[in-house]
Scaffold this motif. Structure first.
Motif, short mmCIF file in Angstrom:
data_model
loop_
_atom_site.label_atom_id
_atom_site.label_comp_id
_atom_site.label_asym_id
_atom_site.label_seq_id
_atom_site.Cartn_x
_atom_site.Cartn_y
_atom_site.Cartn_z
N LYS A 1 0.83 -1.21 0.00
CA LYS A 1 0.00 0.00 0.00
C LYS A 1 0.86 1.26 0.00
O LYS A 1 0.59 2.21 -0.74
CB LYS A 1 -0.94 0.01 1.21
N SER A 2 1.93 1.27 0.79
CA SER A 2 2.80 2.44 0.82
C SER A 2 3.51 2.63 -0.51
O SER A 2 3.68 3.75 -0.99
CB SER A 2 3.80 2.35 1.96
N ASN A 3 3.90 1.52 -1.16
CA ASN A 3 4.54 1.60 -2.47
C ASN A 3 3.56 2.13 -3.52
O ASN A 3 3.92 2.96 -4.35
CB ASN A 3 5.07 0.23 -2.89
N MET A 4 2.31 1.67 -3.45
CA MET A 4 1.31 2.14 -4.41
C MET A 4 0.98 3.61 -4.17
O MET A 4 0.79 4.37 -5.12
CB MET A 4 0.05 1.28 -4.34
N ASN A 5 0.93 4.04 -2.91
CA ASN A 5 0.68 5.45 -2.61
C ASN A 5 1.82 6.33 -3.12
O ASN A 5 1.60 7.44 -3.58
CB ASN A 5 0.50 5.67 -1.11
N GLU A 6 3.02 5.79 -3.02
CA GLU A 6 4.20 6.55 -3.42
C GLU A 6 4.34 6.66 -4.93
O GLU A 6 4.62 7.73 -5.46
CB GLU A 6 5.44 5.87 -2.83
N ASN A 7 4.11 5.55 -5.65
CA ASN A 7 4.40 5.50 -7.08
C ASN A 7 3.17 5.63 -7.98
O ASN A 7 3.33 5.90 -9.17
CB ASN A 7 5.12 4.19 -7.42
N ASP A 8 1.97 5.42 -7.45
CA ASP A 8 0.78 5.45 -8.29
C ASP A 8 -0.39 5.98 -7.47
O ASP A 8 -1.15 5.21 -6.89
CB ASP A 8 0.49 4.03 -8.81
N LYS A 9 -0.51 7.29 -7.42
CA LYS A 9 -1.54 7.89 -6.58
C LYS A 9 -2.95 7.67 -7.12
O LYS A 9 -3.93 7.84 -6.42
CB LYS A 9 -1.26 9.37 -6.41
N GLY A 10 -3.07 7.28 -8.40
CA GLY A 10 -4.37 7.10 -9.02
C GLY A 10 -5.09 5.82 -8.64
O GLY A 10 -6.26 5.63 -8.98
N TRP A 11 -4.42 4.92 -7.94
CA TRP A 11 -5.05 3.62 -7.64
C TRP A 11 -6.25 3.79 -6.73
O TRP A 11 -7.15 2.94 -6.72
CB TRP A 11 -4.04 2.65 -7.03
N VAL A 12 -6.32 4.87 -5.96
CA VAL A 12 -7.45 5.06 -5.03
C VAL A 12 -8.76 5.31 -5.81
O VAL A 12 -9.84 5.13 -5.26
CB VAL A 12 -7.18 6.22 -4.05
#
Length: 128
Positions: A114-125
């Motif tokens: 989750k932290s990696n996705m927040n850092e590298n791909d903010k659009g996943w939310v």
């Protein structure tokens, strides 16, 4: 001071290049205008909106469910987590383009992933 034949040729070419600069600029402008008119005429004949965007096909949702369990990310090194993130992105993108998209779920999504996705791909939310 005397100039070599090669230097004279170079200067002559440079002079010609500079003289033809306005002509080249005008040709580029005309070419852009022509392409713009062609796009306009295509849009007028299609009447379906922007032809540069791919038309959204009629999709038939599938009853299949794809569940990705992310609870094991604490056992992975950062390199593996980044690879998993890329695989999830690719799966999501391909599923959106599919004729029969499956129901796509991420479970136990937290920790390093989750932290990696927040850092590298903010659009996943915003994923559906």
């Amino acid at each position: 001071e005397p100039m070599s034949k090669r230097q004279r040729k170079k200067l002559l070419k440079q002079k010609q290049w500079e003289e033809q600069k306005d002509l080249r600029r005008q040709k580029r402008k005309e070419k852009r205008q022509k392409r713009k008119l062609e796009r306009q005429s295509k849009l007028d004949t299609n009447n379906e909106g922007n032809d540069r965007k791919r038309m959204r096909r009629e999709v038939v949702p599938s009853t299949l469910r794809l569940i990705v369990d992310c609870s094991f990310d604490d056992l992975m090194v950062l390199k593996d987590i980044k690879k998993l993130h890329k695989q999830i992105q690719r799966c999501y993108a391909e599923n959106r383009k599919a004729f029969h998209p499956v129901q796509f779920y991420l479970t136990s999504h937290g920790g390093q992933l989750k932290s990696n996705m927040n850092e590298n791909d903010k659009g996943w939310v915003n994923w559906k």
